[in-house]
Design a protein around this motif. Structure first.
Motif, PDB file in Angstrom:
ATOM      1  N   ALA A  19       0.893  -1.052  -0.022  1.00 29.29           N
ATOM      2  CA  ALA A  19      -0.074   0.028  -0.011  1.00 29.29           C
ATOM      3  C   ALA A  19       0.827   1.212   0.065  1.00 29.29           C
ATOM      4  CB  ALA A  19      -0.896  -0.036   0.978  1.00 29.29           C
ATOM      5  N   LEU A  20       1.872   1.193   0.863  1.00 31.22           N
ATOM      6  CA  LEU A  20       2.856   2.483   1.050  1.00 31.22           C
ATOM      7  C   LEU A  20       3.679   2.715  -0.455  1.00 31.22           C
ATOM      8  CD1 LEU A  20       3.800   4.529   2.958  1.00 31.22           C
ATOM      9  CD2 LEU A  20       5.818   2.947   3.481  1.00 31.22           C
ATOM     10  N   LEU A  21       3.912   1.593  -1.155  1.00 32.50           N
ATOM     11  CA  LEU A  21       4.697   1.827  -2.359  1.00 32.50           C
ATOM     12  C   LEU A  21       3.993   1.980  -3.397  1.00 32.50           C
ATOM     13  CD1 LEU A  21       7.299  -0.930  -1.709  1.00 32.50           C
ATOM     14  CD2 LEU A  21       7.631   1.530  -1.620  1.00 32.50           C
ATOM     15  N   TYR A  22       2.654   1.523  -3.684  1.00 34.35           N
ATOM     16  CA  TYR A  22       1.970   1.152  -4.823  1.00 34.35           C
ATOM     17  C   TYR A  22       0.514   1.946  -4.933  1.00 34.35           C
ATOM     18  CZ  TYR A  22       5.804  -1.634  -6.625  1.00 34.35           C
ATOM     19  OH  TYR A  22       6.910  -2.172  -6.853  1.00 34.35           O
ATOM     20  N   LEU A  23       0.026   2.151  -3.671  1.00 29.61           N
ATOM     21  CA  LEU A  23      -1.270   2.681  -3.500  1.00 29.61           C
ATOM     22  C   LEU A  23      -1.213   4.204  -2.883  1.00 29.61           C
ATOM     23  CD1 LEU A  23      -3.006  -0.587  -2.068  1.00 29.61           C
ATOM     24  CD2 LEU A  23      -2.828   0.188  -4.431  1.00 29.61           C
ATOM     25  N   GLY A  24      -0.341   4.841  -3.287  1.00 25.86           N
ATOM     26  CA  GLY A  24      -0.423   6.339  -2.831  1.00 25.86           C
ATOM     27  C   GLY A  24       0.227   6.902  -1.783  1.00 25.86           C
ATOM     28  N   GLY A  25       1.052   5.765  -1.292  1.00 28.41           N
ATOM     29  CA  GLY A  25       1.813   6.366  -0.028  1.00 28.41           C
ATOM     30  C   GLY A  25       1.077   6.387   1.031  1.00 28.41           C
ATOM     31  N   ILE A  26      -0.108   5.509   1.377  1.00 21.78           N
ATOM     32  CA  ILE A  26      -1.012   5.274   2.473  1.00 21.78           C
ATOM     33  C   ILE A  26      -0.708   3.973   3.072  1.00 21.78           C
ATOM     34  CG2 ILE A  26      -3.088   5.381   3.247  1.00 21.78           C
ATOM     35  CD1 ILE A  26      -2.310   8.120   2.087  1.00 21.78           C
ATOM     36  N   PHE A  27      -0.753   3.783   4.428  1.00 23.09           N
ATOM     37  CA  PHE A  27      -0.686   2.617   5.284  1.00 23.09           C
ATOM     38  C   PHE A  27      -2.190   1.941   5.024  1.00 23.09           C
ATOM     39  CE2 PHE A  27       2.491   5.202   7.309  1.00 23.09           C
ATOM     40  CZ  PHE A  27       3.582   4.367   7.168  1.00 23.09           C
ATOM     41  N   ALA A  28      -2.145   0.622   5.001  1.00 25.27           N
ATOM     42  CA  ALA A  28      -3.266  -0.099   5.064  1.00 25.27           C
ATOM     43  C   ALA A  28      -3.711  -0.244   6.511  1.00 25.27           C
ATOM     44  CB  ALA A  28      -3.104  -1.496   4.385  1.00 25.27           C
ATOM     45  N   CYS A  90      -6.155  -9.151  -5.397  1.00 22.88           N
ATOM     46  CA  CYS A  90      -5.453  -9.819  -6.249  1.00 22.88           C
ATOM     47  C   CYS A  90      -5.971  -9.575  -7.663  1.00 22.88           C
ATOM     48  CB  CYS A  90      -4.969 -11.325  -6.184  1.00 22.88           C
ATOM     49  SG  CYS A  90      -3.935 -11.715  -5.331  1.00 22.88           S
ATOM     50  N   GLY A  91      -7.236  -9.734  -7.766  1.00 23.22           N
ATOM     51  CA  GLY A  91      -7.915  -9.483  -9.168  1.00 23.22           C
ATOM     52  C   GLY A  91      -8.015  -8.050  -9.478  1.00 23.22           C
ATOM     53  N   GLY A  92      -8.041  -6.755  -8.783  1.00 23.54           N
ATOM     54  CA  GLY A  92      -7.823  -5.850  -8.802  1.00 23.54           C
ATOM     55  C   GLY A  92      -6.567  -5.452  -9.269  1.00 23.54           C
ATOM     56  N   TRP A  93      -5.690  -5.957  -8.614  1.00 21.60           N
ATOM     57  CA  TRP A  93      -4.175  -5.652  -9.242  1.00 21.60           C
ATOM     58  C   TRP A  93      -3.833  -6.228 -10.571  1.00 21.60           C
ATOM     59  CZ3 TRP A  93      -0.333  -3.331  -6.740  1.00 21.60           C
ATOM     60  CH2 TRP A  93       1.219  -3.565  -7.245  1.00 21.60           C
ATOM     61  N   VAL A  94      -4.492  -7.385 -10.935  1.00 18.22           N
ATOM     62  CA  VAL A  94      -4.215  -7.691 -12.385  1.00 18.22           C
ATOM     63  C   VAL A  94      -4.959  -6.791 -13.461  1.00 18.22           C
ATOM     64  CG1 VAL A  94      -5.063  -9.495 -13.921  1.00 18.22           C
ATOM     65  CG2 VAL A  94      -4.017 -10.238 -11.801  1.00 18.22           C
ATOM     66  N   ILE A  95      -6.295  -6.375 -12.980  1.00 12.87           N
ATOM     67  CA  ILE A  95      -7.108  -5.362 -13.714  1.00 12.87           C
ATOM     68  C   ILE A  95      -5.967  -3.824 -13.999  1.00 12.87           C
ATOM     69  CG2 ILE A  95      -8.896  -3.849 -13.803  1.00 12.87           C
ATOM     70  CD1 ILE A  95     -10.561  -6.206 -12.471  1.00 12.87           C
ATOM     71  N   ALA A  96      -5.616  -3.456 -12.905  1.00  7.31           N
ATOM     72  CA  ALA A  96      -4.460  -2.397 -12.903  1.00  7.31           C
ATOM     73  C   ALA A  96      -3.241  -2.530 -13.709  1.00  7.31           C
ATOM     74  CB  ALA A  96      -4.321  -1.895 -11.443  1.00  7.31           C
ATOM     75  N   ARG A  97      -2.984  -3.921 -14.035  1.00  9.89           N
ATOM     76  CA  ARG A  97      -1.861  -3.981 -14.973  1.00  9.89           C
ATOM     77  C   ARG A  97      -0.718  -4.032 -14.014  1.00  9.89           C
ATOM     78  NH1 ARG A  97      -2.989  -1.866 -21.012  1.00  9.89           N
ATOM     79  NH2 ARG A  97      -5.048  -3.204 -21.344  1.00  9.89           N
ATOM     80  N   HIS A  98      -0.588  -4.394 -12.621  1.00  9.98           N
ATOM     81  CA  HIS A  98       0.253  -4.542 -11.786  1.00  9.98           C
ATOM     82  C   HIS A  98       0.762  -3.152 -11.509  1.00  9.98           C
ATOM     83  CE1 HIS A  98       0.891  -8.306 -14.369  1.00  9.98           C
ATOM     84  NE2 HIS A  98      -0.056  -8.676 -13.510  1.00  9.98           N
ATOM     85  N   ASP A  99       0.163  -1.950 -11.904  1.00  8.34           N
ATOM     86  CA  ASP A  99       0.745  -0.882 -11.512  1.00  8.34           C
ATOM     87  C   ASP A  99      -0.460   0.189 -11.478  1.00  8.34           C
ATOM     88  OD1 ASP A  99       2.661   1.297 -11.265  1.00  8.34           O
ATOM     89  OD2 ASP A  99       2.973   1.571 -13.153  1.00  8.34           O
ATOM     90  N   HIS A 101      -2.815   3.488 -10.780  1.00  4.50           N
ATOM     91  CA  HIS A 101      -2.324   4.820 -10.403  1.00  4.50           C
ATOM     92  C   HIS A 101      -3.799   5.441 -10.560  1.00  4.50           C
ATOM     93  CE1 HIS A 101       1.980   5.147 -11.619  1.00  4.50           C
ATOM     94  NE2 HIS A 101       1.759   4.285 -12.375  1.00  4.50           N
ATOM     95  N   GLY A 102      -3.823   6.832  -9.956  1.00  6.25           N
ATOM     96  CA  GLY A 102      -4.968   7.576 -10.175  1.00  6.25           C
ATOM     97  C   GLY A 102      -6.053   6.922  -9.419  1.00  6.25           C
ATOM     98  N   ALA A 103      -7.434   7.095  -9.725  1.00  2.00           N
ATOM     99  CA  ALA A 103      -8.601   6.382  -9.373  1.00  2.00           C
ATOM    100  C   ALA A 103      -8.340   5.085  -8.891  1.00  2.00           C
ATOM    101  CB  ALA A 103      -9.654   7.047 -10.169  1.00  2.00           C
ATOM    102  N   THR A 104      -7.754   4.414  -9.817  1.00  2.00           N
ATOM    103  CA  THR A 104      -7.531   2.866  -9.753  1.00  2.00           C
ATOM    104  C   THR A 104      -7.045   2.669  -8.336  1.00  2.00           C
ATOM    105  OG1 THR A 104      -5.718   2.637 -10.883  1.00  2.00           O
ATOM    106  CG2 THR A 104      -7.567   2.369 -11.854  1.00  2.00           C
ATOM    107  N   GLN A 105      -6.259   3.367  -7.530  1.00  2.00           N
ATOM    108  CA  GLN A 105      -5.701   3.167  -6.351  1.00  2.00           C
ATOM    109  C   GLN A 105      -6.870   3.229  -5.233  1.00  2.00           C
ATOM    110  OE1 GLN A 105      -2.930   6.288  -6.072  1.00  2.00           O
ATOM    111  NE2 GLN A 105      -1.188   5.163  -6.704  1.00  2.00           N
TER     112      GLN A 105
END
Length: 212
Positions: A19-28, A90-99, A101-105
């Motif tokens: 979450a910190l590295l790929y979901l906008g610098g926020i803690f889960a 995991c499904g959402g990670w695949v939809i986001a193509r492993h990266d 950004h923006g609203a998908t986070q």
């Protein structure tokens, strides 16, 4: 549940690292850190909500709501629900193509927060939380806790976060899969009853003396 502390703490560290590295610098799961981010954003730009403030507020709200809704759910079912949330992530990670950004986070951050909140709910009756460690470290420093039984999350959480940083940098398609595997293992371990302790060995009784 104590048998699963190492596994769940490692999974929590991994999800927080992701979450910190790929979901906008926020803690889960670290609500304190997210509240600090909201406060800083409110002080530095009070007229506009920054993206970080919105994501942090979302994480705090989702975490709180999940814990409230899960307070009457048995711990074992909380773990299964956590596993389901991570599989959806995991499904959402695949939809986001492993990266993402923006609203998908935002939806992925919500799923990660739901998973860690369910883990906290599963461990609500234990003295060793795996998603918030300030209290654990304070009790250890005061001599009110034992390092052998209460200290494992202090090692496992940073190890899990380090694993997320290394793995996702080299194999980004893995996404939350390691956390899924760890949580599934915790569900299995929790479902298997512990082996009863062996009764202490008794010394053989001397044979009675024969009297004709």
């Amino acid at each position: 549940m104590r048998r699963t502390v190492w596994i769940l703490a490692f999974a929590a560290g991994y999800v927080d690292g992701l979450a910190l590295l790929y979901l906008g610098g926020i803690f889960a799961s670290v609500v304190t850190g997210n509240l600090v981010l909201i406060g800083v954003a409110a002080a530095t730009d009070p007229h506009h909500l920054t993206g970080a403030a919105v994501r942090a507020a979302l994480a705090v709200a989702v975490y709180t709501a999940t814990v409230i809704l899960a307070r009457r759910i048995p711990p074992a079912r909380c773990l299964v629900a956590e596993l389901a949330a991570l599989c959806t992530l995991c499904g959402g990670w695949v939809i986001a193509r492993h990266d993402p950004h923006g609203a998908t986070q935002l939806p992925l951050l919500a799923l990660a927060t739901i998973a860690t909140a369910l883990q906290a709910a599963a461990l609500r009756d234990t003295d060793t939380p795996t998603t918030y460690l300030t209290g654990t470290l304070t009790r250890l420093a005061q001599g009110k806790a034992r390092l052998a039984t209460d200290g494992p999350p202090l090692i496992a959480i940073p190890a899990g976060a380090a694993g997320a940083a290394v793995l996702l940098d080299h194999v980004p398609w893995l996404g939350p899969l390691p956390a899924v595997a760890l949580t599934a293992a915790a569900c299995v371990v929790h479902a298997v009853p512990p082996r009863p302790p062996r009764p202490p060995a008794t010394a053989p009784q001397p044979a009675a003396a024969y009297t004709p």
